[in-house]
Design an enzyme around this catalytic site. Structure first.
Site, short mmCIF file in Angstrom:
data_model
loop_
_atom_site.label_atom_id
_atom_site.label_comp_id
_atom_site.label_asym_id
_atom_site.label_seq_id
_atom_site.Cartn_x
_atom_site.Cartn_y
_atom_site.Cartn_z
N HIS A 16 8.87 9.45 -29.07
CA HIS A 16 7.88 10.35 -28.59
C HIS A 16 8.09 11.67 -28.92
CE1 HIS A 16 4.46 11.94 -26.10
NE2 HIS A 16 5.51 12.63 -25.38
N LYS A 60 7.90 22.55 -15.30
CA LYS A 60 6.85 21.43 -15.20
C LYS A 60 6.24 21.46 -13.55
CE LYS A 60 5.27 16.96 -15.88
NZ LYS A 60 5.29 15.66 -16.69
N LYS A 85 3.09 10.85 -12.12
CA LYS A 85 2.10 10.08 -12.83
C LYS A 85 2.86 8.65 -12.78
CE LYS A 85 -0.88 13.14 -15.58
NZ LYS A 85 -0.96 13.43 -17.03
N ARG A 129 -3.09 21.70 -15.83
CA ARG A 129 -2.02 20.75 -16.31
C ARG A 129 -2.17 20.46 -17.62
NH1 ARG A 129 0.23 16.12 -12.22
NH2 ARG A 129 1.69 14.91 -13.87
N HIS A 143 -0.16 12.29 -30.68
CA HIS A 143 -0.72 11.06 -30.36
C HIS A 143 -1.34 10.39 -31.59
CE1 HIS A 143 -1.05 12.28 -25.78
NE2 HIS A 143 0.14 11.86 -25.91
N GLU A 169 -4.52 16.53 -12.05
CA GLU A 169 -5.24 16.96 -13.30
C GLU A 169 -6.70 16.95 -13.00
OE1 GLU A 169 -4.00 14.04 -16.10
OE2 GLU A 169 -3.16 15.74 -17.31
N HIS A 191 0.17 17.61 -28.43
CA HIS A 191 0.19 16.18 -27.87
C HIS A 191 -0.84 15.72 -28.74
CE1 HIS A 191 3.98 16.70 -25.45
NE2 HIS A 191 3.62 15.40 -25.20
N ASN A 205 0.09 19.43 -22.61
CA ASN A 205 -0.15 18.66 -23.60
C ASN A 205 -0.15 19.44 -24.96
OD1 ASN A 205 -0.48 16.18 -22.33
ND2 ASN A 205 -2.76 16.82 -21.90
N ARG A 236 0.76 -1.47 0.04
CA ARG A 236 0.12 -0.05 -0.09
C ARG A 236 0.93 1.38 -0.03
NH1 ARG A 236 -2.50 -2.62 4.12
NH2 ARG A 236 -4.08 -4.26 3.48
N GLU A 253 10.67 18.34 -25.83
CA GLU A 253 9.99 18.49 -24.55
C GLU A 253 10.50 19.94 -23.90
OE1 GLU A 253 6.84 17.13 -23.85
OE2 GLU A 253 7.16 15.12 -24.44
N1 LIG Z 1 5.19 9.76 -16.05
C1 LIG Z 1 5.17 10.73 -16.90
O1 LIG Z 1 4.67 11.94 -16.55
C2 LIG Z 1 5.67 10.37 -18.43
C3 LIG Z 1 5.72 11.61 -19.42
C4 LIG Z 1 6.36 11.38 -20.54
C5 LIG Z 1 6.55 9.92 -20.92
N2 LIG Z 1 6.24 9.04 -20.16
C6 LIG Z 1 6.56 7.70 -20.44
O2 LIG Z 1 8.18 7.66 -20.50
C7 LIG Z 1 8.18 6.42 -21.36
C8 LIG Z 1 9.33 6.93 -22.25
O3 LIG Z 1 10.50 7.18 -21.73
P1 LIG Z 1 12.01 7.45 -22.23
O4 LIG Z 1 11.80 8.03 -23.51
O5 LIG Z 1 12.81 7.73 -21.23
O6 LIG Z 1 12.28 5.81 -22.76
P2 LIG Z 1 12.93 4.65 -22.09
O7 LIG Z 1 12.95 4.66 -20.59
O8 LIG Z 1 12.66 3.41 -22.74
O9 LIG Z 1 14.56 4.81 -22.52
C9 LIG Z 1 14.91 4.90 -24.00
C10 LIG Z 1 16.06 4.14 -24.00
O10 LIG Z 1 17.20 4.64 -23.59
C11 LIG Z 1 17.77 3.72 -22.86
N3 LIG Z 1 18.64 4.50 -21.68
C12 LIG Z 1 18.13 5.19 -20.86
N4 LIG Z 1 19.25 5.95 -20.08
C13 LIG Z 1 20.18 5.72 -20.94
C14 LIG Z 1 21.45 6.07 -20.61
N5 LIG Z 1 21.84 6.97 -19.62
N6 LIG Z 1 22.40 5.84 -21.53
C15 LIG Z 1 22.12 4.81 -22.36
N7 LIG Z 1 20.91 4.17 -22.66
C16 LIG Z 1 19.89 4.82 -21.83
C17 LIG Z 1 16.93 2.64 -22.29
O11 LIG Z 1 17.43 1.34 -21.99
C18 LIG Z 1 15.90 2.54 -23.42
O12 LIG Z 1 16.30 1.58 -24.21
C19 LIG Z 1 7.00 6.04 -21.96
O13 LIG Z 1 6.44 4.99 -21.41
C20 LIG Z 1 6.07 7.35 -21.52
O14 LIG Z 1 4.73 6.77 -21.45
C21 LIG Z 1 5.81 9.15 -18.52
ZN LIG Z 2 5.35 14.20 -23.98
#
Ligand SMILES: NC(=O)c1ccc[n+]([C@@H]2O[C@H](COP(=O)([O-])OP(=O)(O)OC[C@H]3O[C@@H](n4cnc5c(N)ncnc54)[C@H](O)[C@@H]3O)[C@@H](O)[C@H]2O)c1
Ligand SMILES: [Zn+2]
Ligand SMILES: NC(=O)c1ccc[n+]([C@@H]2O[C@H](COP(=O)([O-])OP(=O)(O)OC[C@H]3O[C@@H](n4cnc5c(N)ncnc54)[C@H](O)[C@@H]3O)[C@@H](O)[C@H]2O)c1
Ligand SMILES: [Zn+2]
Lengths: 373, 373
Positions: free
Chosen positions: A276, A237, A153, A252, A263, A247, A259, A256, A131, A195
């Site tokens: 992305h 942010k 999030k 918030r 999307h 949200e 976005h 977007n 929990r 971003e």
């Molecule tokens: N929670 C939120 O508010 C929020 C906002 C935007 C995106 N997201 C989520 O984030 C995710 C995308 O995140 P991302 O773009 O970081 O992708 P990711 O976590 O998949 O990382 C991208 C790639 O880079 C590699 N990597 C990470 N750090 C590294 C480093 N320092 N050196 C070498 N390789 C490295 C990872 O292993 C992966 O292969 C999506 O699932 C999306 O939904 C969440």
């Molecule tokens: Zn985004």
């Protein structure tokens, strides 16, 4: 490297004000090895469940784990395959069970070491294990440092929808070491920059100018410039999140910007085709053109975004895809009423406005106008 | 039956004060059919995900669903097999996916119709679907009405541990219709009475006396008496929860009176052998004898509990089981330090005290003294 080593860059703190859930983001260069001392300065931690992916683990798992251990913290290391498919129910179940098998209890903490995938997944484990466990983030992609690690999030995907299962669960602290971006693949790095540009457009014209003036050091991943853009992005942010933590007020929504188009592009091109941030770049320009068409945004301002995004190596042209599919994806993204769509539309660099009643044909013109000429 | 029907019992409200998460428990007889009006009086609900189990659904799913629909609410009915195994990751995944397939969104609500299993499971779905949906509970077992529906603990089991994955997620409202207890199997009903007796022992000597004075109407499930004992139990649990919502101050621990022995009994006898309340009855008497041995509780007070529990048809004798297994289960239940165990020990009817340093041999004597003579 000791903390007083003169070669180190001073670290910087961004406060995220969320009443009793407030916390700090600590941003530096080379501070990864100090994670043990950092974490114990925040909470008395005796057991950490350290979650990472196999790419990130290769470079950074041992230094982080050793630093934690040197503070007397017992560490359970859990490594999942890199990539979006790990944000699943199956992986969550595996992590819950492994954490339990290694004697997790209510006093344990979860530490996320990785990009947005790991942050979202580990955060969901933290929110739900016994929990709710204390949660610490060490984001290692630019996207995670400037976006996904701020805002609370957390969650996972179902086959039919992304981020549909999850919680709001704020971390107790976020540690950002911009030096880890050295190993990040170039395309991932550039994607994260979209971003960053977004924050300038929606909230801060001076920051946008700073980015325009520093394209080369940004591309070179210059430590000083990186620290500045990461810190400012987190600040911006955090401001928005503080005003609308769950949200509910609609504030918030400005995050977007670009976005809805993004999307639709991600969906119709097939996930994986665009990263992305790449889709965000294309989407922001569509939203800018939409602002022009609605008579609230100047063509010069679209031009400035186009130029900056191009200089940063991001895609700017809209690809030729099935237009009916794009429209219906946009309709599903934001519930429509009577053929009107909701968009975040820019009024000038530094100010965007939620516009609820955009006619579909105008929205689609802003899309098709972006085809490569 | 109209709300002004003179044959109806007046309904009664217990307020649960949790600052912005405060809500009311509405307790009546025959009020199930009014669930639609009740829910719309609390929130503007347009879509409800109604979760139940196949035993409960047989009797009550249609009336509840019809009442919701009569208020213009779209209803997604999701029925899982009755029993503890439904509190699983697999069932959660199924519910998430089915809710999504029927167009759940952030404005949907989750309604739990069932016992503690359904309350915990549906609450977990509510807490995690689209990062949190409004949640309403209609508890249909006595245990759920007096215990599991109050306090905001929701969650599921892993094969290796019960209730290990979950959240704190408060409902927006709880509707209790004591008339649904008519169809509850006798053993389930009696089992729920153990927790009712517990509230008397830990917090309210007058309530304990009331129970002693009303054994026969309680066994007859008399509507007036039922309403009284359910309302008082909810009030007492709500008081404790309000002082320690997330179980951080330790105050909530008094609700675990009898439960260290109870959990050891459940574990060693094999889950399913004893219903939870049955094991609570045996456990409370062990804790009472422990109070005697520690010189803080009078034998007459143990005797009164013994008499009341017996009259209510609950087991009171400790079964012959492997004593080493019982001890080690108790050690695992409450982390021990240097051979001392933590117990909630009664000082008089109406007052219990957390006692952290009980020697193991004394704890075991209170167990073995309970063997049938
Ligand atoms: N929670 C939120 O508010 C929020 C906002 C935007 C995106 N997201 C989520 O984030 C995710 C995308 O995140 P991302 O773009 O970081 O992708 P990711 O976590 O998949 O990382 C991208 C790639 O880079 C590699 N990597 C990470 N750090 C590294 C480093 N320092 N050196 C070498 N390789 C490295 C990872 O292993 C992966 O292969 C999506 O699932 C999306 O939904 C969440
Ligand atoms: Zn985004
Ligand atoms: N969240 C909490 O704070 C909390 C507290 C105590 C217990 N619990 C949980 O509660 C669960 C046990 O709850 P329970 O004892 O209600 O078990 P349950 O939900 O399994 O219900 C017991 C049986 O009675 C049937 N039933 C329910 N209502 C009925 C009715 N009105 N008529 C006929 N049959 C009916 C059910 O189908 C089931 O077969 C456990 O999983 C336990 O962990 C949670
Ligand atoms: Zn209990």
């Amino acid at each position: 490297m000791t903390p007083t080593d003169s070669t180190r860059f001073a670290s910087q703190t961004v406060h995220v004000p969320l009443s009793e859930r407030s916390y700090d983001i600590s941003i530096g260069t080379g501070n990864l090895a100090e994670v043990g001392r950092w974490i114990t300065s925040l909470r008395s931690v005796t057991h950490a469940v350290l979650i990472s992916d196999d790419h990130v683990a290769r470079h950074y798992l041992e230094p982080v784990s050793e630093s934690l251990k040197s503070e007397g913290i017992r560490v359970t290391k859990l490594v999942v395959p890199a990539g979006e498919p790990s944000k699943s129910v199956a992986t969550s179940q595996e992590l819950w069970e492994k954490a339990l098998a290694d004697r997790v209890d209510r006093k344990s903490s979860v530490v996320a070491l990785g990009g947005g995938v790991i942050g979202d997944l580990a955060g969901f484990i933290a929110a739900t294990m016994t929990r709710g466990l204390d949660f610490f983030q060490i984001p290692t992609t630019l996207l995670a440092q400037v976006d996904s690690s701020v805002g609370g999030k957390v969650g996972i995907n179902l086959p039919a929808a992304k981020n549909i299962v999850g919680c709001f669960w704020q971390p107790r602290g976020v540690l950002i070491d911009t030096a880890v971006l050295e190993t990040l693949p170039k395309r991932e790095y550039l994607s994260g920059l979209a971003e960053v540009v977004k924050y300038g457009v929606i909230l801060d014209p001076e920051f946008f100018e700073y980015l325009e003036a520093n394209v080369q050091p940004i591309l070179d991943r210059d430590a000083t410039v990186l620290q500045k853009i990461v810190a400012r992005s987190c600040e911006l942010k955090a401001q928005v999140v503080a005003e609308d933590e769950r949200e509910t007020t609609g504030l918030r929504a400005i995050l977007n910007y670009g976005h809805t188009y993004c999307h639709a592009l991600e969906t119709v091109s097939g996930y994986g085709e665009y990263l992305h941030g790449e889709a965000v770049a294309v989407g922001m320009l569509c939203a800018s053109r939409l602002g022009e068409k609605l008579g609230v945004f100047a063509p010069e301002a679209t031009e400035r975004q186009h130029k900056l995004l191009t200089a940063l190596g991001l895609p700017v042209d809209v690809p030729k895809l099935d237009e009916a599919a794009i429209l219906s994806a946009m309709q599903r993204d934001k519930k429509v009423e009577h053929g009107k769509l909701r968009f975040i539309v820019p009024h000038c660099i530094g100010k965007v406005v939620l516009t609820p009643d955009v006619p579909q044909d105008v929205a689609m013109q802003a899309w098709t106008d972006g085809y490569a000429s």
